[in-house]
Write a protein that holds these residues in place. Structure first.
Motif, PDB file in Angstrom:
ATOM      1  N   ILE A 167       0.850  -1.189   0.000  1.00 55.83           N
ATOM      2  CA  ILE A 167       0.000   0.000   0.000  1.00 55.83           C
ATOM      3  C   ILE A 167       0.883   1.236   0.000  1.00 55.83           C
ATOM      4  O   ILE A 167       1.760   1.378   0.858  1.00 55.83           O
ATOM      5  CB  ILE A 167      -0.944   0.020   1.211  1.00 55.83           C
ATOM      6  CG1 ILE A 167      -1.836  -1.227   1.205  1.00 55.83           C
ATOM      7  CG2 ILE A 167      -1.797   1.281   1.205  1.00 55.83           C
ATOM      8  CD1 ILE A 167      -2.708  -1.360   2.443  1.00 55.83           C
ATOM      9  N   ILE A 168       0.654   2.113  -0.965  1.00 57.17           N
ATOM     10  CA  ILE A 168       1.442   3.329  -1.111  1.00 57.17           C
ATOM     11  C   ILE A 168       0.531   4.529  -0.892  1.00 57.17           C
ATOM     12  O   ILE A 168      -0.504   4.658  -1.543  1.00 57.17           O
ATOM     13  CB  ILE A 168       2.069   3.417  -2.512  1.00 57.17           C
ATOM     14  CG1 ILE A 168       2.881   2.152  -2.810  1.00 57.17           C
ATOM     15  CG2 ILE A 168       2.939   4.662  -2.651  1.00 57.17           C
ATOM     16  CD1 ILE A 168       3.163   1.944  -4.271  1.00 57.17           C
ATOM     17  N   SER A 169       0.912   5.403   0.019  1.00 56.49           N
ATOM     18  CA  SER A 169       0.133   6.611   0.308  1.00 56.49           C
ATOM     19  C   SER A 169       1.006   7.834   0.062  1.00 56.49           C
ATOM     20  O   SER A 169       2.099   7.938   0.615  1.00 56.49           O
ATOM     21  CB  SER A 169      -0.369   6.596   1.755  1.00 56.49           C
ATOM     22  OG  SER A 169      -0.991   7.817   2.073  1.00 56.49           O
ATOM     23  N   ILE A 170       0.521   8.749  -0.784  1.00 55.39           N
ATOM     24  CA  ILE A 170       1.251   9.976  -1.103  1.00 55.39           C
ATOM     25  C   ILE A 170       0.346  11.157  -0.748  1.00 55.39           C
ATOM     26  O   ILE A 170      -0.772  11.251  -1.247  1.00 55.39           O
ATOM     27  CB  ILE A 170       1.640  10.035  -2.588  1.00 55.39           C
ATOM     28  CG1 ILE A 170       2.487   8.808  -2.960  1.00 55.39           C
ATOM     29  CG2 ILE A 170       2.397  11.322  -2.902  1.00 55.39           C
ATOM     30  CD1 ILE A 170       2.783   8.702  -4.440  1.00 55.39           C
ATOM     31  N   LYS A 171       0.848  12.051   0.096  1.00 56.86           N
ATOM     32  CA  LYS A 171       0.030  13.173   0.556  1.00 56.86           C
ATOM     33  C   LYS A 171       0.823  14.476   0.413  1.00 56.86           C
ATOM     34  O   LYS A 171       2.000  14.527   0.776  1.00 56.86           O
ATOM     35  CB  LYS A 171      -0.384  12.948   2.012  1.00 56.86           C
ATOM     36  CG  LYS A 171      -1.350  13.984   2.560  1.00 56.86           C
ATOM     37  CD  LYS A 171      -1.751  13.630   3.983  1.00 56.86           C
ATOM     38  CE  LYS A 171      -2.560  12.355   4.034  1.00 56.86           C
ATOM     39  NZ  LYS A 171      -3.068  12.053   5.393  1.00 56.86           N
ATOM     40  N   HIS A 172       0.161  15.498  -0.114  1.00 56.34           N
ATOM     41  CA  HIS A 172       0.820  16.798  -0.278  1.00 56.34           C
ATOM     42  C   HIS A 172      -0.231  17.872  -0.458  1.00 56.34           C
ATOM     43  O   HIS A 172      -1.397  17.603  -0.753  1.00 56.34           O
ATOM     44  CB  HIS A 172       1.768  16.769  -1.485  1.00 56.34           C
ATOM     45  CG  HIS A 172       1.068  16.546  -2.798  1.00 56.34           C
ATOM     46  ND1 HIS A 172       0.636  17.578  -3.595  1.00 56.34           N
ATOM     47  CD2 HIS A 172       0.698  15.405  -3.435  1.00 56.34           C
ATOM     48  CE1 HIS A 172       0.051  17.085  -4.673  1.00 56.34           C
ATOM     49  NE2 HIS A 172       0.070  15.771  -4.603  1.00 56.34           N
ATOM     50  N   ASN A 209      -3.921  16.772  -0.796  1.00 57.20           N
ATOM     51  CA  ASN A 209      -4.185  15.760  -1.808  1.00 57.20           C
ATOM     52  C   ASN A 209      -3.646  14.425  -1.311  1.00 57.20           C
ATOM     53  O   ASN A 209      -2.489  14.340  -0.906  1.00 57.20           O
ATOM     54  CB  ASN A 209      -3.494  16.131  -3.122  1.00 57.20           C
ATOM     55  CG  ASN A 209      -3.892  17.509  -3.611  1.00 57.20           C
ATOM     56  OD1 ASN A 209      -4.992  17.705  -4.095  1.00 57.20           O
ATOM     57  ND2 ASN A 209      -2.988  18.472  -3.464  1.00 57.20           N
ATOM     58  N   ASN A 210      -4.481  13.405  -1.355  1.00 58.09           N
ATOM     59  CA  ASN A 210      -4.083  12.097  -0.836  1.00 58.09           C
ATOM     60  C   ASN A 210      -4.348  11.025  -1.887  1.00 58.09           C
ATOM     61  O   ASN A 210      -5.478  10.850  -2.332  1.00 58.09           O
ATOM     62  CB  ASN A 210      -4.856  11.775   0.446  1.00 58.09           C
ATOM     63  CG  ASN A 210      -4.274  10.583   1.175  1.00 58.09           C
ATOM     64  OD1 ASN A 210      -3.090  10.296   1.045  1.00 58.09           O
ATOM     65  ND2 ASN A 210      -5.092   9.886   1.930  1.00 58.09           N
ATOM     66  N   THR A 211      -3.303  10.329  -2.289  1.00 61.01           N
ATOM     67  CA  THR A 211      -3.408   9.236  -3.254  1.00 61.01           C
ATOM     68  C   THR A 211      -2.978   7.947  -2.577  1.00 61.01           C
ATOM     69  O   THR A 211      -1.872   7.873  -2.027  1.00 61.01           O
ATOM     70  CB  THR A 211      -2.519   9.493  -4.485  1.00 61.01           C
ATOM     71  OG1 THR A 211      -2.881  10.736  -5.085  1.00 61.01           O
ATOM     72  CG2 THR A 211      -2.680   8.380  -5.506  1.00 61.01           C
ATOM     73  N   VAL A 212      -3.849   6.938  -2.598  1.00 63.95           N
ATOM     74  CA  VAL A 212      -3.546   5.646  -1.979  1.00 63.95           C
ATOM     75  C   VAL A 212      -3.619   4.563  -3.061  1.00 63.95           C
ATOM     76  O   VAL A 212      -4.662   4.376  -3.683  1.00 63.95           O
ATOM     77  CB  VAL A 212      -4.517   5.312  -0.827  1.00 63.95           C
ATOM     78  CG1 VAL A 212      -4.165   3.951  -0.223  1.00 63.95           C
ATOM     79  CG2 VAL A 212      -4.475   6.399   0.237  1.00 63.95           C
TER      80      VAL A 212
END
Length: 235
Positions: A167-172, A209-212
């Protein structure tokens, strides 16, 4: 004075709804917002105004906040039993797999940091094939996010890896990027990452912004089969 009795419950409910949004439980957040802002007030105002006239209206708001708090408490108990302890506590804390490893990293708005993090991800993931693909895709994804955001300070990345999934979570902050719908970035590596992903969630909550991205572990045949099929469809 009567309305002030609900302020404590109101504060807890208000913060809880934002907390649920931040952990991507949008369905529960919407239900609680609807109950707290519409359903409970209408029902209790109708009932209590008949009993206590004008004072009943103010008591209705107090009871509405308490009822919402009670719903949260009962739901946490229900979810704990339904998931056999996977989720527990008032804040639905999830117990992760004992074999799960986590990489948590915050990079500055710098291309060198993005390259370094992509190398860290490649070394972190246990499956070599997934590691190489994810590393290349993440490098291009992070650099693209930096390019479309002139005043970005940081990007927060969390990678969880266990026997069943990655699981990859990218938040900015700033301008967001949804790998599934935004076509400005033409990247073979990101297309391959999308093709093997079981689920990609993108949301914008509290200005972030949150991409999972969730990748379920499979054998080599299925892994490469999805990549080949994606290439054929694109061709």
């Amino acid at each position: 004075r009567i309305f002030s009795l609900c302020l404590l419950a109101y504060s807890i409910n208000f913060l809880y709804i934002f907390y649920i949004q931040s952990i991507q439980n949008m369905k529960l957040a919407n239900i609680l917002t609807l109950l707290n802002g519409l359903v409970f007030p209408v029902i209790f105002v109708f009932i209590f105004s008949i009993i206590w006239n004008e004072n009943g209206i103010w008591f209705a708001f107090v009871v509405s906040e308490i009822a919402t708090l009670l719903v949260i408490y009962l739901y946490s108990i229900y979810l704990n039993k339904k998931t056999h302890g996977e989720y527990s506590g008032f804040f639905l804390k999830k117990h992760h797999d004992e074999n799960e490893e986590m990489l948590e990293y915050t990079i500055h708005a710098d291309e060198n940091d993005a390259l370094y993090l992509s190398q860290q991800v490649r070394d972190f993931l246990r499956d070599e094939k997934t590691a190489e693909l994810v590393s290349l895709a993440m490098k291009e994804l992070l650099i693209y996010i930096l390019e479309i955001n002139d005043n970005l300070d940081w990007i927060d990345v969390i990678v969880r890896d266990n026997d069943k999934s990655t699981i990859i979570s990218i938040k900015h902050s700033g301008i967001g990027y949804n790998p599934q719908t935004d076509t400005e970035l033409n990247s073979k590596h990101i297309d391959n990452l999308i093709s093997i992903s079981d689920n990609i969630d993108y949301s914008q909550i509290l200005g972030l912004n949150n991409t999972v991205i969730t990748i379920k572990k499979r054998d080599d045949y299925i892994f490469y089969g999805k990549k080949v099929l994606a290439e054929i469809i694109r061709f």
